[in-house]
Design an enzyme around this catalytic site. Structure first.
Site, PDB file in Angstrom:
ATOM      1  N   HIS A  70       0.873  -1.183   0.120  1.00  0.00           N
ATOM      2  CA  HIS A  70       0.170  -0.176  -0.109  1.00  0.00           C
ATOM      3  C   HIS A  70       0.918   1.415  -0.065  1.00  0.00           C
ATOM      4  O   HIS A  70       0.778   1.917  -0.999  1.00  0.00           O
ATOM      5  CB  HIS A  70      -0.872  -0.042   1.100  1.00  0.00           C
ATOM      6  N   GLU A 129       0.470   7.858  -3.164  1.00  0.00           N
ATOM      7  CA  GLU A 129       1.261   7.444  -2.132  1.00  0.00           C
ATOM      8  C   GLU A 129       2.363   8.482  -2.084  1.00  0.00           C
ATOM      9  O   GLU A 129       2.838   8.929  -0.884  1.00  0.00           O
ATOM     10  CB  GLU A 129       1.796   6.334  -2.415  1.00  0.00           C
ATOM     11  N   HIS A 133       2.115  10.871   0.996  1.00  0.00           N
ATOM     12  CA  HIS A 133       2.853  10.695   2.287  1.00  0.00           C
ATOM     13  C   HIS A 133       4.534  10.852   1.988  1.00  0.00           C
ATOM     14  O   HIS A 133       5.037  11.438   2.892  1.00  0.00           O
ATOM     15  CB  HIS A 133       2.646   9.116   2.595  1.00  0.00           C
TER      16      HIS A 133
END
Ligand SMILES: *[C@@H]1O[C@H](CO)[C@@H](O)[C@H](O)[C@H]1NC(C)=O
Ligand SMILES: *[C@@H]1O[C@H](CO)[C@@H](O)[C@H](O)[C@H]1NC(C)=O
Length: 406
Positions: A70, A129, A133
């Site tokens: 993930h 992602e 992040h």
């Protein structure tokens, strides 16, 4: 204040190679600093990192015997589990595939198998992602690089996330405790937790969807030094606890899950096909192969050589022909021109005329398995005329074996 050591750019072929700063061995562990410290060598704010993994079955993503990536997340406040997000829109790159193709093709290749978007759009998932992040990780700030080249910090983010994921083989850890995908068996949260904790060393956040199906794992870390080259220290979970019930957890097989050799051809049509919850062919553990074929070696997400007649791994030259013979008990034995194959007392694959009781292997639909696991190992990747022994016990290089019928 003890700071990082500045490392001069490495001179190669007349060029100065961009590199990130080197952090002192005495850099503090993130979330544990007692004084302020250079944020190129201490993740701040937010020093609690999570390597998060998916188990997607509807639609299935990735190999049928592996969890998928993930991401790598950074939690701001260990107390409440909140995180910063999208910290630098100017670095929210929209060409992750091209960046990695140019700078880290083997990482890209691995991601094309193991970092899959449930909607079939891997590039947009990777962009999300990274932008959400990755741009919040302080040690990946451009100022932490000497002779910074745009996008190199994103390469470090993807390289590191992939290498962390490779060190967290959730599927094998669960299956070693008898927790394998099934359409009929359910599991308790404590059984799943103890299987993972015994390997990782700390509790893991275990998440389920609204149907009580296991679908996400979060492994928690603090980091000593930078994300790109520091040491990740496993730690206890923070934030919201597990979303799974204590009993009756389903761990469904991945029907239609891609295999390593076909992963890059996964289409959106496959991804949008509703998956039947009763798929008998994927529930039977093990299976027999028969006939002649090659044993190809998959490592680092790509095929690299094959097994030769003595049972060793070779990356140049011709593959040996093996004959698979159903054993009658659901598995099969292998024979090469050298003789029958067995796992020797030193846990190495050996084919020789001196083998009298061949080992029974099984086939899981993707890989050749020994004792229910597709994990094989070698001390190193062989090159040239070197051969490497293939072990069933952990060693430096992880590999899997596929069967190519001929
Ligand atoms: C830890 O380091 C950060 C970054 O330098 C600093 O802002 C923070 O105050 C430090 N924490 C403590 C307890 O000194
Ligand atoms: C990716 O995009 C960035 C700008 O967003 C650019 O600087 C970089 O050169 C591009 N990289 C490749 C390999 O296309």
């Amino acid at each position: 204040m003890a700071a990082r050591y500045l490392l001069l750019g490495v001179v190669t072929a007349g060029c100065v190679t961009a590199t990130s700063v080197t952090c002192s061995a005495s850099a503090p562990l993130s979330c544990h600093n007692t004084t302020s410290y250079d944020t190129c060598c201490l993740n701040y704010p937010g020093g609690h990192l999570l390597q998060t993994q998916f188990w997607d079955t509807n639609p299935a993503t990735g190999p049928s015997d592996s969890w998928t990536i993930h991401g790598l997340w950074l939690i701001l406040s260990p107390g409440d589990g909140t995180y910063d997000s999208s910290c630098d829109p100017s670095r929210a790159y929209t060409n992750i595939t091209q960046i990695l193709q140019a700078a880290a093709p083997s990482t890209l290749q691995y991601m094309q198998t193991y970092w899959k978007d449930i909607n079939g759009n891997d590039e947009s998932f990777w962009e999300h992602e990274w932008g959400k992040h990755g741009t919040c990780i302080s040690t990946l700030n451009p100022s932490c690089y000497i002779n910074y080249q745009p996008t190199q910090e994103a390469v470090d983010f993807f390289d590191r996330t992939v290498s962390m994921f490779q060190s967290l083989p959730s599927y094998s850890w669960l299956s070693a405790a008898g927790i394998v995908p099934s359409t009929t068996t359910t599991y308790t949260l404590s059984a799943i937790q103890s299987a993972l904790t015994s390997k990782f060393g700390y509790a893991v956040t275990i998440n389920c969807n609204s149907n009580n199906e296991l679908n996400e794992l979060w492994y928690h870390y603090n980091v000593q030094g930078s994300v790109q080259s520091g040491t990740f220290e496993p730690t206890s979970p923070v934030g919201s606890g597990s979303t799974c019930p204590s009993t009756g957890i389903k761990y469904l097989p991945k029907p239609g899950g891609t295999t390593v050799t076909t992963a890059t051809t996964m289409t959106t049509a496959t991804a949008s096909t509703p998956v039947s919850s009763a798929s008998p062919t994927t529930t039977a553990p093990g299976g027999a192969l028969s006939g002649k074929g090659y044993l190809n070696v998959i490592t680092g997400g790509a095929q690299k050589g094959c097994i030769i007649s003595s049972g060793t791994w070779y990356t140049t030259g011709t593959c040996a022909t093996f004959t698979a013979t159903p054993s009658g008990s659901g598995g099969f034995t292998l024979t090469s021109s050298k003789g029958k194959c067995a796992i020797s007392s030193s846990n190495a694959l050996t084919c020789s005329s001196s083998v009298t009781s061949p080992t029974v292997f099984t086939y899981d639909g993707t890989y050749v398995d020994y004792a229910g696991s597709s994990a094989f190992y070698a001390a190193s990747v062989p090159s040239g005329t070197t051969q490497a022994a293939v072990y069933t016990t952990p060693n430096t290089v992880s590999l899997k074996l596929t069967w190519q019928a001929i």
